[in-house]
Every structure is written in C-alpha cells, then in structure tokens.
Enzyme design. Sequence first.
Site, PDB file in Angstrom:
ATOM      1  N   GLU A   1      -6.949   4.802   7.749  1.00  0.00           N
ATOM      2  CA  GLU A   1      -6.767   6.224   7.402  1.00  0.00           C
ATOM      3  C   GLU A   1      -8.021   6.764   6.722  1.00  0.00           C
ATOM      4  OE1 GLU A   1      -3.002   5.733   5.409  1.00  0.00           O
ATOM      5  OE2 GLU A   1      -2.117   5.235   7.349  1.00  0.00           O
TER       6      GLU A   1
ATOM      7  N   LYS B   1       0.097   4.274  -0.289  1.00  0.00           N
ATOM      8  CA  LYS B   1      -0.549   5.480   0.254  1.00  0.00           C
ATOM      9  C   LYS B   1      -0.315   6.649  -0.716  1.00  0.00           C
ATOM     10  CE  LYS B   1      -0.157   3.394   4.725  1.00  0.00           C
ATOM     11  NZ  LYS B   1      -0.125   3.506   6.169  1.00  0.00           N
TER      12      LYS B   1
ATOM     13  N   HIS C   1      -9.574   1.145   4.870  1.00  0.00           N
ATOM     14  CA  HIS C   1      -8.299   1.366   5.560  1.00  0.00           C
ATOM     15  C   HIS C   1      -8.528   2.337   6.715  1.00  0.00           C
ATOM     16  CE1 HIS C   1      -4.237   2.698   6.419  1.00  0.00           C
ATOM     17  NE2 HIS C   1      -3.838   1.571   5.849  1.00  0.00           N
TER      18      HIS C   1
ATOM     19  N   GLU D   1      -5.448  -4.803  10.693  1.00  0.00           N
ATOM     20  CA  GLU D   1      -4.420  -3.783  10.860  1.00  0.00           C
ATOM     21  C   GLU D   1      -4.701  -2.979  12.127  1.00  0.00           C
ATOM     22  OE1 GLU D   1      -2.378  -2.672   6.928  1.00  0.00           O
ATOM     23  OE2 GLU D   1      -4.135  -1.415   7.134  1.00  0.00           O
TER      24      GLU D   1
ATOM     25  N   GLY E   1       2.396   2.457  10.676  1.00  0.00           N
ATOM     26  CA  GLY E   1       3.348   3.547  10.486  1.00  0.00           C
ATOM     27  C   GLY E   1       4.031   3.997  11.769  1.00  0.00           C
TER      28      GLY E   1
ATOM     29  N   ASN F   1       0.870  -1.179   0.000  1.00  0.00           N
ATOM     30  CA  ASN F   1       0.000   0.000   0.000  1.00  0.00           C
ATOM     31  C   ASN F   1       0.907   1.230   0.000  1.00  0.00           C
ATOM     32  OD1 ASN F   1      -1.778   2.067   0.542  1.00  0.00           O
ATOM     33  ND2 ASN F   1      -2.299   1.389   2.606  1.00  0.00           N
TER      34      ASN F   1
ATOM     35  N   SER G   1       3.370  -1.972  10.335  1.00  0.00           N
ATOM     36  CA  SER G   1       4.815  -2.022  10.565  1.00  0.00           C
ATOM     37  C   SER G   1       5.442  -3.391  10.282  1.00  0.00           C
ATOM     38  CB  SER G   1       5.145  -1.554  11.990  1.00  0.00           C
ATOM     39  OG  SER G   1       4.734  -0.219  12.169  1.00  0.00           O
TER      40      SER G   1
HETATM   41  P1  PGA Z   1       2.798   0.380   7.593  1.00  0.00           P
HETATM   42  O1  PGA Z   1       1.337   0.590   6.970  1.00  0.00           O
HETATM   43  O2  PGA Z   1       3.321  -0.920   7.068  1.00  0.00           O
HETATM   44  O3  PGA Z   1       3.596   1.570   7.124  1.00  0.00           O
HETATM   45  O4  PGA Z   1       2.633   0.355   9.080  1.00  0.00           O
HETATM   46  C1  PGA Z   1       0.451  -0.478   6.794  1.00  0.00           C
HETATM   47  C2  PGA Z   1      -0.845   0.016   6.196  1.00  0.00           C
HETATM   48  O5  PGA Z   1      -1.294   1.113   6.536  1.00  0.00           O
HETATM   49  O6  PGA Z   1      -1.462  -0.672   5.356  1.00  0.00           O
END
Ligand code: PGA
Length: 256
Positions: free
Chosen positions: A97, A11, A95, A167, A173, A9, A212
């Site tokens: 976000e 983003k 997601h 997640e 992140g 992903n 992460s």
């Molecule tokens: P990350 O993000 O691996 O940077 O923690 C995962 C995601 O948001 O899908």
Amino acid sequence: MRRSLVVGNWKMNGSFELIDQWVSNYTGFMETTTETVVCPPFVYIPFFKNRLLTSAISMGVGAQNCSQYESGAYTGEVSASMLADVGSSYVIIGHSERRQLFGETNEVVAEKAKRVIDAGVRPILCVGETLEQRQNGQTVEVVLSQLNAVLDVVGTAGLCTGALAYEPVWAIGTGKTATPEEAQQVHKILRDSVKSRNPADASLLRILYGGSVKPSNAEKLFSCPDIDGGLIGGASLKAEDFYAIVQAASAVEDIN
Ligand code: PGA
C-alpha cells in the site's frame, strides 16, 4: 530452528476504545512460543504498549512505516529513532500500500530499512507482486528486485535483525490467499537468494507470509518449510482471530 513470528498490521484502523477492548479480549489467552507483535497507527503505539503492560500480555508493538530521513523539515513525517523512543520494536517497511498509493520506490524502501536498523529497531520488509505481474510471469523478478535493493544497502545481517514478508498484492485484503504451494515456492526463492549472499543468515531469516491469512488457512501456510509466520491485516483486528493464528504458528513451530 527459527522462532515463528506473527505480526498484526492494523493499517489505518483503531481507536482507544478498540485497543482497550482488543486487549481485554486477548487477556487470558495462554502464552505461546510464537513471537507476537501488533502494529497500530503511530499515534496509538504508547497507549497500546501501556495497555499491554497493565494486562501482563507479552507482545511487542510496532509501526507500519517511518520516514527515510533522520530529522528536520519533513512536515508530517515520523523518524525511526522517534519510533525507538516510544518503544516500537519493529517497523513494517515497503508495504504494497505504501509502494502503490504513496509512490515508494525500492530505493526509498532501502533508505527506510537503513534508518530503522540504525535506530536499533527491527525492519519487516514487505515484497510482493501484483496480479498483472504474476500473470506476466514476473513474480520472481519483482520480488528479487525488491529484496536486493534493500540487501544492497543493509546486507543480510541487517535484514536478519528483523524479518522479510512475502505479500502477493493480489492476496491482500481480497480474501484470496496464495496456496501453501504457491507461497512456499516464492519463500524458497527468497531464501535461496539470501543464501547466495550468506548461507548462515539465510537459515536464520524469518520469512512471513501475508495476504488474507485467517484462522482457517494459517496452519497449512505456516506448515511450509520456508514460511516462519505471518503478517496479518484484517484478521488481526479481532483478538480471537489473531490469537487463533498465533496458535497455528506455535503448533507448527516444532515441525519446521
Ligand atoms: P490482509 O492484509 O491480511 O487483510 O490481507 C495483509 C497485509 O496487508 O499486511
């Protein structure tokens, strides 16, 4: 046996230059048994696909979101059928976000899931609790309500066309990863919930872990019986790291 799936992903990151460089760096890595997909921002999907074709890398390209509407006066939106048109094989929906920053409710996410499936694209449904919800002991309640809102609309067979991704919001992140035990516990609860509706679909459903994931922790996470791959944010922007994670998924595929 479930074939493992690793999804990048990106983003709101990327450019023609980054894609070009990323694909060049990925070229030459050996093919694995793991299904692999990268989700760049919408505008780069056709370019990414073409770039992969010229490099003979077998990898899918997906999207990070879509509209809950089919077509019409929805300025700035992109529909699931448009994503099918440009060759997007998967769409990430729900997601955290999107839920937190853009106010997407469980109902909106369920409508999006239906659009994606109707367009013949595969949904990747994200569920996960915030740190506060975990500390208040609400993890199971939160993830099951997110899952059930979608299952009530598309059914287990609909979700099985794509994948589910757990997640935990506190792990995205942040560099903090759920331990394999913490992740496995939630993955099993999710699978058991699907099983209570349809046991056969539950055993087919791929449940990815995200938050992460890095080359250093991927193999331990993917070794858990109910973890079938990963949804990778930051680490997917580097071709070498992404490939190392794909390799980790392939290495444990036979065990699960
Ligand atoms: P990350 O993000 O691996 O940077 O923690 C995962 C995601 O948001 O899908």
